[in-house]
Enzyme design. Structure first.
Site, PDB file in Angstrom:
ATOM      1  N   SER A 238      -7.713   9.783  19.173  1.00 44.20           N
ATOM      2  CA  SER A 238      -8.534  10.971  19.413  1.00 44.20           C
ATOM      3  C   SER A 238      -9.193  10.930  20.793  1.00 44.20           C
ATOM      4  O   SER A 238      -9.396   9.855  21.384  1.00 44.20           O
ATOM      5  CB  SER A 238      -9.622  11.079  18.336  1.00 44.20           C
ATOM      6  OG  SER A 238     -10.591  10.081  18.562  1.00 44.20           O
ATOM      7  N   THR A 239      -9.588  12.100  21.276  1.00 45.08           N
ATOM      8  CA  THR A 239     -10.272  12.180  22.569  1.00 45.08           C
ATOM      9  C   THR A 239     -11.620  11.441  22.542  1.00 45.08           C
ATOM     10  O   THR A 239     -11.905  10.679  23.478  1.00 45.08           O
ATOM     11  CB  THR A 239     -10.431  13.663  22.983  1.00 45.08           C
ATOM     12  OG1 THR A 239      -9.109  14.189  23.188  1.00 45.08           O
ATOM     13  CG2 THR A 239     -11.222  13.820  24.262  1.00 45.08           C
ATOM     14  N   VAL A 241     -12.549   8.797  20.832  1.00 40.50           N
ATOM     15  CA  VAL A 241     -12.313   7.338  20.893  1.00 40.50           C
ATOM     16  C   VAL A 241     -11.752   6.963  22.260  1.00 40.50           C
ATOM     17  O   VAL A 241     -12.129   5.938  22.843  1.00 40.50           O
ATOM     18  CB  VAL A 241     -11.385   6.871  19.741  1.00 40.50           C
ATOM     19  CG1 VAL A 241     -11.039   5.396  19.888  1.00 40.50           C
ATOM     20  CG2 VAL A 241     -12.050   7.105  18.390  1.00 40.50           C
ATOM     21  N   GLU A 259      -3.024   8.817  25.363  1.00 39.86           N
ATOM     22  CA  GLU A 259      -2.436  10.037  24.779  1.00 39.86           C
ATOM     23  C   GLU A 259      -3.401  10.473  23.694  1.00 39.86           C
ATOM     24  O   GLU A 259      -3.478   9.860  22.626  1.00 39.86           O
ATOM     25  CB  GLU A 259      -1.039   9.700  24.240  1.00 39.86           C
ATOM     26  CG  GLU A 259      -0.202  10.904  23.953  1.00 39.86           C
ATOM     27  CD  GLU A 259      -0.224  11.273  22.497  1.00 39.86           C
ATOM     28  OE1 GLU A 259      -1.067  12.133  22.133  1.00 39.86           O
ATOM     29  OE2 GLU A 259       0.566  10.717  21.726  1.00 39.86           O
TER      30      GLU A 259
HETATM   31  C1  SIN Z   1       1.759  12.017  18.284  1.00 40.88           C
HETATM   32  O1  SIN Z   1       1.427  12.781  17.413  1.00 40.88           O
HETATM   33  O2  SIN Z   1       0.912  11.374  18.910  1.00 40.88           O
HETATM   34  C2  SIN Z   1       3.198  11.784  18.682  1.00 40.88           C
HETATM   35  C3  SIN Z   1       4.094  12.884  18.322  1.00 40.88           C
HETATM   36  C4  SIN Z   1       5.496  12.698  18.834  1.00 40.88           C
HETATM   37  O3  SIN Z   1       5.836  11.713  19.485  1.00 40.88           O
HETATM   38  O4  SIN Z   1       6.299  13.568  18.584  1.00 40.88           O
END
Ligand code: SIN
Length: 470
Positions: A238-239, A241, A259
């Protein structure tokens, strides 16, 4: 045993450190539940700071030799790891379904997706290049070489408990880095099974270390983000965290790739092929019961096709079967745990939870500003292209965005206007090892997968040589 496996030794219930299976020094364990049944899958070690630091030291020692391996040797190790995953697809999928709840067919898809990152980066390992550069000084020669960044702390989420491990570990190992992988507490057994396969693949002791913790997760995370031997942290989650981890990492200025959360707009223009758009929406919105970072979150539909599109979506959604991931008819599994149910509930109102379609949503509602992470499809009507773009970009985060149109000029215009890291044009499934995965704004930075993914685990060293001009 809670999971029926052909190879029972894939269900590992200890951590993997220095090529050995180990318990927490305290002897503490935590229990992992199957989200479909709430029955215990198994228990695994509750690592603490001392356990974590020991794993980091192991990875640091292993780095001294692993960094000197040839790219071709690393490629072969990754390829062998990939082959072993493909030989064990069914067992690995059963582990995912047991701990994550997703239907078995989706779990099989995940295992193949996960393995594809090992294959991809086995091919990237021998293709790490530097540059030859014209120096400003005529008496100097200038080249760059790429070097592995060092020990990497990889912190992975529960929604893709295999794929998010390999998407990080694949490029790390290809680059010559060693790793300490914090498996997700909700779904740690996929990561441990992957460690077992890494062992069988002959990956040297200390290069892949997998640790687990539940209650100690914040302390373990603090240790990984502040320990001076860890040079890089890759985190998916999450953003909020991500912001905390970034702050912690600042004490030793680690290289980072994050990510984080998304709030994907999904735009259906009046010139779209509605059937293609429905297929795209189902692929994006309801994948893993709405629990991916790239799930459509705000569905913006041109007013002229709004009713027709929603009707088509309803026709498909009514065929969904929610149930145990092992059920033959199940198309969609449960959410990961009770706390995950609370979020879509908060967006809907109390005492309601199911695959849900909400029409006539308005900007400013909670569902516009937060990622739902559940199977709630919220529809908004718009009248002009600019209005759709403005609504789509009205978000602090920018991971994925999708739109559907048959007008080629509009496709370029809108793709360039969307403030996201990834755009799906007339397609709702954009995940591919060849594609750079990552976001802009508060969805994070860095790219995973693709030809760019390995750069996150490399540093560029410049070498300038003075020459005697005679
Ligand atoms: C994710 O939800 O973080 C990854 C999704 C994906 O790789 O398709």
């Amino acid at each position: 045993m809670a999971i029926q496996l052909s190879d029972t030794s894939l269900l590992r219930t200890e951590c993997y450190v220095d090529g050995k299976w180990v318990s927490a020094q305290s002897g503490k364990v935590f229990s992992v539940e199957n989200p479909s049944t709430t029955a215990q899958v198994a228990a695994c070690p509750e690592f603490d700071v001392a356990d974590t630091e020991a794993a980091i030291v192991v990875a640091q020692n292993a780095f001294k030799t692993y960094r000197k391996t040839t790219p071709r040797a690393r490629s072969k190790l990754l390829r062998r790891w990939y082959d072993l995953m493909m030989e064990n697809v069914d067992d690995l999928a059963r582990i995912i379904t047991a701990e994550n709840g997703k239907p078995l067919a989706d779990a099989v898809t995940e295992v193949k997706y996960a393995a594809s990152f090992l294959e991809w980066f086995s091919e990237e390992a021998p293709r790490i290049y530097g540059d030859t550069i014209q120096a400003s000084n005529p008496d100097c020669r200038l080249v760059t070489i790429k070097e592995p960044v060092g020990v990497c702390g990889l912190i992975a989420p529960w929604n893709f408990p295999a794929a998010m491990i390999t998407r990080k570990a694949g490029p790390a190992l290809a680059a010559g880095c060693t790793t300490v992988i914090k498996a997700p507490a909700e779904a740690p057994f996929s990561a441990l099974a992957l460690a077992e396969l890494a062992h069988r693949a002959g990956i040297p002791a200390g290069v892949v270390n997998v640790i687990t913790a539940l209650d100690n997760t914040p302390a373990v995370g603090l240790s990984m983000t502040t320990h001076p031997s860890i040079k890089k942290v890759s985190f998916t989650g999450s953003t909020p965290v991500g912001k905390l981890l970034m702050k912690q990492c600042s004490s030793t200025l680690k290289k980072l790739s994050f990510e984080l959360g998304g709030n994907a707009p999904f735009i259906v223009f009046e010139d779209a092929d509605l059937d293609v758009a429905v297929r795209g929406l189902v692929a994006s919105k309801f994948r893993i019961t709405g629990q991916t970072c790239v799930c459509a979150n705000r569905i913006l539909v041109h007013r002229s096709v709004y009713d027709a599109f929603i009707q088509k979506v309803l026709d498909v959604v009514r065929t969904f079967e929610i149930g145990d991931g092992l059920g033959e008819k199940t198309t969609h599994g449960p959410l990961i745990h009770g706390r995950a149910v609370a979020k879509p509930l908060a967006h809907l109102g109390p005492n309601f939870f199911d695959i849900t379609v909400l029409a006539d949503m308005k900007p400013g509602m909670k569902i516009c500003t937060e990622e739902t992470f559940g199977p709630v499809a919220a529809f908004f009507a718009f009248d002009t292209e600019q209005e759709a773009i403005d609504l789509a970009n009205d978000s602090d985060v920018g991971l994925a965005g999708y739109f559907f149109s048959k007008n080629a000029s509009r496709c370029w215009r809108v793709a360039e206007a969307l403030e996201v890291g990834m755009v799906g044009v007339n397609v709702g499934a954009i995940s591919d090892p060849a594609a750079p995965f990552g976001g802009v704004k508060q969805s994070g930075f860095g790219r995973e997968g693709s030809k760019y993914g390995i750069d996150e685990f490399l540093t560029t060293k410049m070498i300038m040589t003075g020459i005697d001009p005679q």
